[in-house]
Design a protein around this motif. Structure first.
Motif, PDB file in Angstrom:
ATOM      1  N   THR A 144      35.753  14.892  77.058  1.00 18.36           N
ATOM      2  CA  THR A 144      34.326  14.917  76.727  1.00 18.36           C
ATOM      3  C   THR A 144      34.100  14.599  75.254  1.00 18.36           C
ATOM      4  OG1 THR A 144      32.318  16.278  76.648  1.00 18.36           O
ATOM      5  CG2 THR A 144      34.409  17.431  76.369  1.00 18.36           C
ATOM      6  N   TRP A 145      33.011  13.855  75.013  1.00 17.38           N
ATOM      7  CA  TRP A 145      32.514  13.600  73.669  1.00 17.38           C
ATOM      8  C   TRP A 145      31.313  14.480  73.349  1.00 17.38           C
ATOM      9  CZ3 TRP A 145      35.032  11.164  70.098  1.00 17.38           C
ATOM     10  CH2 TRP A 145      35.774   9.997  70.350  1.00 17.38           C
ATOM     11  N   GLN A 146      30.701  15.111  74.341  1.00 19.36           N
ATOM     12  CA  GLN A 146      29.368  15.702  74.185  1.00 19.36           C
ATOM     13  C   GLN A 146      29.352  16.807  73.133  1.00 19.36           C
ATOM     14  OE1 GLN A 146      26.115  15.891  73.736  1.00 19.36           O
ATOM     15  NE2 GLN A 146      25.952  14.931  75.764  1.00 19.36           N
ATOM     16  N   ASN A 147      28.715  16.533  72.007  1.00 20.51           N
ATOM     17  CA  ASN A 147      28.719  17.455  70.872  1.00 20.51           C
ATOM     18  C   ASN A 147      27.361  18.118  70.640  1.00 20.51           C
ATOM     19  OD1 ASN A 147      27.537  15.039  70.104  1.00 20.51           O
ATOM     20  ND2 ASN A 147      28.651  14.860  68.165  1.00 20.51           N
ATOM     21  N   LEU A 148      26.479  18.038  71.641  1.00 20.26           N
ATOM     22  CA  LEU A 148      25.206  18.758  71.605  1.00 20.26           C
ATOM     23  C   LEU A 148      25.130  19.662  72.831  1.00 20.26           C
ATOM     24  CD1 LEU A 148      22.692  15.925  70.633  1.00 20.26           C
ATOM     25  CD2 LEU A 148      23.440  17.809  69.178  1.00 20.26           C
ATOM     26  N   GLN A 149      24.695  20.894  72.631  1.00 20.82           N
ATOM     27  CA  GLN A 149      24.584  21.808  73.760  1.00 20.82           C
ATOM     28  C   GLN A 149      23.289  21.533  74.495  1.00 20.82           C
ATOM     29  OE1 GLN A 149      25.534  25.852  72.901  1.00 20.82           O
ATOM     30  NE2 GLN A 149      24.818  26.612  74.871  1.00 20.82           N
ATOM     31  N   ARG A 150      23.426  21.016  75.708  1.00 22.65           N
ATOM     32  CA  ARG A 150      22.266  20.618  76.502  1.00 22.65           C
ATOM     33  C   ARG A 150      22.385  21.224  77.893  1.00 22.65           C
ATOM     34  NH1 ARG A 150      22.214  14.231  76.265  1.00 22.65           N
ATOM     35  NH2 ARG A 150      20.164  14.515  77.187  1.00 22.65           N
ATOM     36  N   ALA A 151      21.264  21.671  78.427  1.00 23.75           N
ATOM     37  CA  ALA A 151      21.226  22.201  79.797  1.00 23.75           C
ATOM     38  C   ALA A 151      20.852  21.061  80.742  1.00 23.75           C
ATOM     39  CB  ALA A 151      20.210  23.326  79.892  1.00 23.75           C
ATOM     40  N   TYR A 152      21.658  20.862  81.768  1.00 23.31           N
ATOM     41  CA  TYR A 152      21.425  19.769  82.706  1.00 23.31           C
ATOM     42  C   TYR A 152      20.815  20.297  83.992  1.00 23.31           C
ATOM     43  CZ  TYR A 152      24.299  17.124  79.518  1.00 23.31           C
ATOM     44  OH  TYR A 152      24.791  16.519  78.383  1.00 23.31           O
ATOM     45  N   PHE A 202      31.924  10.138  66.998  1.00 14.52           N
ATOM     46  CA  PHE A 202      33.165   9.805  66.302  1.00 14.52           C
ATOM     47  C   PHE A 202      32.930   8.723  65.258  1.00 14.52           C
ATOM     48  CE2 PHE A 202      37.381   7.671  65.976  1.00 14.52           C
ATOM     49  CZ  PHE A 202      38.090   8.736  65.455  1.00 14.52           C
ATOM     50  N   GLY A 203      32.599   7.525  65.708  1.00 14.23           N
ATOM     51  CA  GLY A 203      32.416   6.400  64.785  1.00 14.23           C
ATOM     52  C   GLY A 203      33.670   5.567  64.691  1.00 14.23           C
ATOM     53  N   ARG A 204      34.024   4.927  65.806  1.00 12.71           N
ATOM     54  CA  ARG A 204      35.271   4.168  65.845  1.00 12.71           C
ATOM     55  C   ARG A 204      35.300   3.046  64.806  1.00 12.71           C
ATOM     56  NH1 ARG A 204      39.685   3.490  68.755  1.00 12.71           N
ATOM     57  NH2 ARG A 204      40.632   1.436  68.727  1.00 12.71           N
ATOM     58  N   VAL A 205      34.140   2.473  64.523  1.00  9.86           N
ATOM     59  CA  VAL A 205      34.069   1.417  63.508  1.00  9.86           C
ATOM     60  C   VAL A 205      34.687   1.890  62.196  1.00  9.86           C
ATOM     61  CG1 VAL A 205      31.734   2.130  62.878  1.00  9.86           C
ATOM     62  CG2 VAL A 205      32.495  -0.146  62.291  1.00  9.86           C
ATOM     63  N   GLY A 262      36.704  15.039  72.093  1.00 13.63           N
ATOM     64  CA  GLY A 262      36.844  13.975  71.100  1.00 13.63           C
ATOM     65  C   GLY A 262      36.472  14.371  69.693  1.00 13.63           C
ATOM     66  N   ASN A 263      35.818  15.537  69.535  1.00 10.48           N
ATOM     67  CA  ASN A 263      35.436  16.002  68.207  1.00 10.48           C
ATOM     68  C   ASN A 263      35.331  17.524  68.227  1.00 10.48           C
ATOM     69  OD1 ASN A 263      32.568  16.666  69.007  1.00 10.48           O
ATOM     70  ND2 ASN A 263      32.539  14.446  69.347  1.00 10.48           N
ATOM     71  N   ARG A 264      35.233  18.131  67.062  1.00 12.92           N
ATOM     72  CA  ARG A 264      35.242  19.591  66.969  1.00 12.92           C
ATOM     73  C   ARG A 264      34.036  20.218  67.646  1.00 12.92           C
ATOM     74  NH1 ARG A 264      36.797  19.979  60.489  1.00 12.92           N
ATOM     75  NH2 ARG A 264      38.414  18.369  60.538  1.00 12.92           N
ATOM     76  N   ASP A 265      32.868  19.637  67.416  1.00  6.83           N
ATOM     77  CA  ASP A 265      31.655  20.215  67.997  1.00  6.83           C
ATOM     78  C   ASP A 265      31.701  20.225  69.520  1.00  6.83           C
ATOM     79  OD1 ASP A 265      30.607  20.691  65.515  1.00  6.83           O
ATOM     80  OD2 ASP A 265      29.272  18.948  65.502  1.00  6.83           O
ATOM     81  N   ALA A 266      32.341  19.228  70.112  1.00 12.09           N
ATOM     82  CA  ALA A 266      32.429  19.187  71.577  1.00 12.09           C
ATOM     83  C   ALA A 266      33.189  20.390  72.118  1.00 12.09           C
ATOM     84  CB  ALA A 266      33.096  17.888  72.027  1.00 12.09           C
ATOM     85  N   GLY A 267      34.199  20.846  71.402  1.00 11.34           N
ATOM     86  CA  GLY A 267      34.920  22.043  71.822  1.00 11.34           C
ATOM     87  C   GLY A 267      34.035  23.277  71.785  1.00 11.34           C
ATOM     88  N   HIS A 268      33.227  23.411  70.729  1.00  9.25           N
ATOM     89  CA  HIS A 268      32.309  24.541  70.629  1.00  9.25           C
ATOM     90  C   HIS A 268      31.276  24.506  71.753  1.00  9.25           C
ATOM     91  CE1 HIS A 268      34.280  25.233  66.918  1.00  9.25           C
ATOM     92  NE2 HIS A 268      33.595  24.365  66.189  1.00  9.25           N
TER      93      HIS A 268
END
Length: 371
Positions: free
Chosen positions: A117-125, A277-280, A146-152
């Motif tokens: 997962t990349w999802q780094n915003l807490q969203r209710a689906y 992330f920002g692969r560029v 893919g990033n720290r926030d996604a783990g949180h």
């Protein structure tokens, strides 16, 4: 260990180098499945078959191509029967139909399941996506984020299993490497990616409007904002210096970065998105190109001490950062070396493949290996 890795992102040929690196590690028998194409707001990305040494590549038809939440692979059960993997690694968000379907199939086949997962915003689906999400959390053995926030975010939403922070893909440092600058060209600022509002390209044009000196700006990509960008560039009298060009095949991106003096990623956090992330950034840094990025999402963690980070949406700060770097070739040279060093230390395909391999070993109860 028999690994089946399913990823629509692997339609991009350059990303397949990670699969070669993974297949070369000890005790790995790797099968990779990709769709024949993936469609998004940029258009259709056809499968590029580039790096296929050491593993078996399958093309797996997809239903509802272009629907991020509802696409899935109806033939996945047959592939699981053919491969009989010990572990299914599914490169997809946990709230999507494709991931829930894959988790169920893996469970029924007795295979361990890992999602990304990349999802780094807490969203209710809404239902049924919240059902998919809970099912995937329950059936998964490990999550790669893919990033720290996604783990949180995962933990806050109730995922209680193990997780590891690993970017989805790295960079091939042999392909993405510094090259000699053409002394005849003007100072060149670049961008690569989607032409959408949240990438901050309108802020960048505002910053460029009063940028002193001799320079040019080249953007490679596509997206629905392109007509607006062209019109704004004309309004700001920038048309002679600013070019928006179509995306390049992944195998040609290194030459694009090597033509730049500076890369800019001025992303803007929105209620439903922030930079994941920002692969560029890492591709440019591998080529010795200093980055300037906004403070959105993961950008500061990717850049580290190898570039400049400015406040989101601040055209004046962005202009000042670009101006200072244009006027200080010594600083650019130092950042160029730091960027290349940072990529070699953290973001190569080989390193990311090895960290992923360590996760597989942990999931399968195999001894961990140092390094």
């Amino acid at each position: 260990m028999r690994i089946l890795h399913v990823s629509k992102a692997l339609v991009v040929g350059a990303y397949q180098a990670k699969m070669e690196a993974l297949a070369a590690l000890p005790d790995v028998e790797l099968t990779v499945a990709v769709p024949p194409s993936w469609k998004d707001e940029r258009g259709i990305q056809l499968l590029e078959v580039v790096h296929t040494e050491g593993y078996e590549l399958w093309t797996l038809p997809m239903i509802f191509n272009g629907s991020f939440h509802l696409h899935f692979y109806p033939g996945l059960h047959r592939l699981l029967d053919a491969v009989r993997p010990d572990l299914l690694h599914f490169d997809e968000e946990p709230y999507n139909l494709a991931t829930a379907y894959a988790a169920l199939l893996a469970h029924r086949a007795g295979a361990h399941f890992v999602f990304f997962t990349w999802q780094n915003l807490q969203r209710a689906y809404p239902v049924p996506f919240s059902w998919f999400e809970r099912l995937v959390y329950r059936l998964s053995d490990h999550a790669i984020v893919g990033n720290r926030d996604a783990g949180h975010v995962l933990q806050a939403k109730g995922y209680a299993g193990p997780l590891t922070v690993i970017p989805q893909f790295g960079v091939d440092p042999e392909r993405f490497r510094p090259a000699s600058r053409d002394p005849a060209r003007p100072f060149t600022i670049g961008y690569a990616g989607r032409f959408v509002e949240e990438k901050g390209l309108l802020v960048l044009l505002a910053a460029l409007a009063a940028l002193p000196g001799e320079w040019q700006f080249v953007a490679r990509g596509s997206g629905p904002l392109e007509p607006t960008l062209l019109a704004r560039a004309a309004e700001l009298d920038l048309s002679a210096r600013v070019r928006f060009r179509p995306p390049l095949p992944s195998t040609q991106m290194a030459s694009f970065y090597q033509s730049l003096d500076l890369v800019v990623l001025p992303s803007l956090t929105r209620p439903n998105w922030k930079e994941q992330f920002g692969r560029v950034l890492v591709e440019a840094m591998a080529c010795g190109v200093p980055p300037v990025g906004s403070a959105s999402g993961e950008i500061p963690n990717v850049i580290g001490d190898a570039g400049v980070v400015v406040a989101e949406g601040d055209a004046e700060a962005l202009r000042a950062a670009i101006t200072h770097l244009m006027a200080d070739p010594g600083r650019r040279m130092w950042l160029s070396a730091r960027g290349r060093q940072r990529v070699l230390a953290h973001f190569t395909q080989a390193q990311i493949a090895r960290r992923t391999w360590q996760v597989y070993r942990e999931v399968l109860g195999l001894p961990t290996v140092a390094g």
